[in-house]
Motif scaffolding. Structure first.
Motif, PDB file in Angstrom:
ATOM      1  N   GLN A  12       0.801  -1.134   0.021  1.00 21.31           N
ATOM      2  CA  GLN A  12      -0.014   0.049  -0.063  1.00 21.31           C
ATOM      3  C   GLN A  12       1.040   1.313  -0.011  1.00 21.31           C
TER       4      GLN A  12
ATOM      5  N   ASP B  98      -0.286   8.281   2.101  1.00 21.27           N
ATOM      6  CA  ASP B  98      -0.564   9.548   2.021  1.00 21.27           C
ATOM      7  C   ASP B  98       0.384  10.285   2.636  1.00 21.27           C
TER       8      ASP B  98
ATOM      9  N   LYS C 161      -1.962   8.115   6.353  1.00 18.05           N
ATOM     10  CA  LYS C 161      -2.670   7.078   6.370  1.00 18.05           C
ATOM     11  C   LYS C 161      -2.405   6.395   4.948  1.00 18.05           C
ATOM     12  N   PRO C 162      -2.881   5.098   4.966  1.00 16.92           N
ATOM     13  CA  PRO C 162      -2.767   4.151   3.609  1.00 16.92           C
ATOM     14  C   PRO C 162      -3.874   4.887   2.682  1.00 16.92           C
ATOM     15  N   MET C 163      -3.389   4.963   1.306  1.00 18.67           N
ATOM     16  CA  MET C 163      -4.357   5.167   0.220  1.00 18.67           C
ATOM     17  C   MET C 163      -5.110   4.000   0.039  1.00 18.67           C
ATOM     18  N   LYS C 164      -6.488   4.267  -0.619  1.00 16.81           N
ATOM     19  CA  LYS C 164      -7.422   3.166  -0.922  1.00 16.81           C
ATOM     20  C   LYS C 164      -7.030   2.317  -2.187  1.00 16.81           C
ATOM     21  N   LYS C 165      -6.531   3.045  -2.973  1.00 17.20           N
ATOM     22  CA  LYS C 165      -6.446   2.205  -4.421  1.00 17.20           C
ATOM     23  C   LYS C 165      -4.961   1.330  -4.366  1.00 17.20           C
ATOM     24  N   LYS C 166      -5.361   0.547  -5.080  1.00 17.42           N
ATOM     25  CA  LYS C 166      -4.210  -0.693  -5.245  1.00 17.42           C
ATOM     26  C   LYS C 166      -2.991  -0.011  -5.915  1.00 17.42           C
TER      27      LYS C 166
END
Length: 534
Positions: free
Chosen positions: A464, A467, A472-477
């Protein structure tokens, strides 16, 4: 009955003399032998009577001797014990006091090639009395013969002939000096870009760093611009756990500078934003000061106002002595990454204790090959020690393992809680600067530097992207990332290596990735497989 009288006289003499032999005492001995001869004759004539007399004599001798011996022991022995006991206790107390009196710090000198790191190191040793005038004169002559008059101070640190001819440090130079409160180990790192791996091994052992910047016109700019070693060294130092940084602006005595406040302020104004972007808290963890390494100005004593009227701050020795010591855990699990090994009447390993305490006679493990070893001797600097705590640079003599079975990057650790060994781990990476046309994706190969391990690695999977604003982790793969990105990924190596989670043990959980002589990313170990933890 003459014999009995003689013996009584002898007993009285021995009791009075209290066991001290005088010349007069020798005479009765000879008389005694004569009487013994007489005694033998009388025994031959009358065995029974002689026997009775002999028994009486023996009893009297025994009683007398016992009395005199007991009186002697009663008088003398307690005295000796009473005197010895406090002396021994005092010696032990003194050792403890001596041992705990001065703290120990490792200082690494980093910066662009030719900034003056070795010269400053040499000057420190000279000012602290580690090198005498005669040696300095010898180096001056040697430098003059090579038409390099200004290099003589660097010769104290650069002992290798190749280093002296080229004027470039190759290996990490080591030396030690003391101030009022602190024992220091100097690690003189090479500044040339070809020897960055050596610089990494030096900085990995350091507690605090001294970033040397040349104030000479053109030299600061060369080190600071893209591709210059000043930038790379700062980023590496932060990644390798050098939390405090002293930025010394060197060569202030140069004719192009001449202790100019404008030049000093210009360098500071350019460096502060860069240090901040590298992760340093500039107000708390960074300090700037002007010096001249060649002349020794503002190093041991403060600057004279006639030389530099605008500087009111401290000198280098003052700031080093006042620096706060990084937190260490002497009671934690023992960890000592091995940086070097050699044979000397047994197997000897070198390294810096990152955690815990080691004592002579301890049983330890060498990981990752799980060899159980016994500590035969500990050497701290050049001195033999019975125990050593965290932060010390040691040479440890081991039994139970051959020198050829140890590699740089192995870790000496406690039996109770050994270090995890892995071939794969999850890490968080920050991409600094990829090579031209390179994209960072699964299958990317690089060289991993973690504590004293240097190992080829491959990125197996990008998990992942983080940001940078929200952390925090981004949603898109994520399939690939570019410069400046922060990404969580799985990294695989060919051989078993010793690592720790960054959250458990920061010093053994931070690493750098390099490709073709450039640092491309820095990162920390987020997780290791549960099977790796013993």
């Amino acid at each position: 009955m003459d014999i009995e009288e003689e013996i009584r006289a002898l007993q009285l003499d021995s009791a009075e003399g209290n066991g001290v032999i005088n010349r007069d005492d020798v005479k009765p001995d000879t008389e005694m032998t004569d009487k013994m001869d007489e005694e033998h004759d009388s025994w031959a004539r009358n065995p029974e009577g002689a026997k009775i007399e002999e028994v009486e004599m023996a009893e009297k001798i025994d009683e007398g001797a016992k009395d005199s011996i007991v009186s002697q022991q009663v008088k003398v022995e307690p005295k000796v014990k009473d005197e010895e006991a406090p002396a021994l206790e005092n010696a032990e107390v003194l050792d403890e006091v001596e041992e705990n009196k001065k703290r120990h710090l490792n200082v690494v000198f980093i910066g662009h090639v030719d900034a003056g790191k070795s010269t400053i190191g040499g000057q420190i040793l000279f000012l602290s009395g580690q090198v005498d005038d005669r040696t300095i004169q010898k180096y001056e002559k040697e430098a003059k013969d090579k038409s390099r008059e200004s290099w003589y101070m660097a010769y104290i640190m650069d002992t290798n002939e190749e280093e002296r001819v080229k004027g470039i440090t190759v290996e990490v130079g080591r030396a030690r000096f003391e101030t009022e409160n602190t024992r220091f180990t100097i690690l003189d790192a090479p500044g040339h870009k070809s020897y960055v791996p050596n610089m990494i091994s030096g900085a990995a052992q350091a507690d605090i760093g001294v970033l040397v910047i040349s104030a000479r016109k053109g030299e600061f700019e060369t080190g600071y611009e893209r591709g210059g070693q000043t930038r790379e060294h700062v980023q590496l130092a932060k990644t390798l756990g050098v939390s405090k940084l002293f930025v010394v602006v060197n060569k202030m005595d140069d004719p192009t500078v001449n202790w100019s406040k404008e030049r000093y302020d210009e360098i500071e104004s350019k460096m502060v934003p860069f240090l901040r972007s590298s992760g340093y808290n500039v107000k708390k963890d960074v300090q700037f000061l002007p010096i001249s390494g060649l002349l020794g100005s503002n190093m041991k004593t403060r600057l004279d106002k006639s030389i530099c009227p605008w500087w009111n701050g401290p000198c280098l020795f003052e700031v080093l002595d006042a620096v706060e010591i990084p937190p260490r855990d002497p009671n934690g699990s023992f960890r000592m990454p091995i940086i070097d090994k050699f044979k000397d009447m047994g197997t000897v390993v070198m390294g810096k204790v990152e955690s815990g305490t080691v004592r002579e006679g301890d049983s330890l493990l060498v990981m990752p090959n799980k060899a159980q070893v016994k500590v035969l001797a500990i050497y701290c600097d050049e001195d033999k020690a019975t125990r050593a705590g965290p932060g010390e640079n040691l040479r440890v003599k081991l039994s139970g393992i051959e020198e050829e079975d140890i590699l740089s990057g192995f870790v000496l650790c406690s039996l109770a809680k050994p270090i995890p060994t892995v071939t794969e781990f999850t890490a968080q990476l920050q991409i600094l600067e990829l090579l031209d046309n390179a994209i960072f994706t699964a299958g990317y190969k690089a060289v991993l530097h973690i504590h004293s391990v240097v190992e080829e690695c491959e990125i197996v999977e990008l998990l992942q992207q983080i940001d940078p604003k929200t952390k925090k982790p981004m949603k898109k793969k994520v399939l690939f990332v570019k410069n400046g990105a922060v990404v969580v990924c799985r990294i695989q190596v060919n051989n078993l290596i010793c690592v720790e989670r960054f959250s458990d043990f920061a010093q053994l959980g931070r690493f750098t990735l390099r490709t073709e002589g450039k640092t491309v990313a820095v990162g920390k170990v987020m997780d290791v497989p549960s099977s790796a933890i013993a």
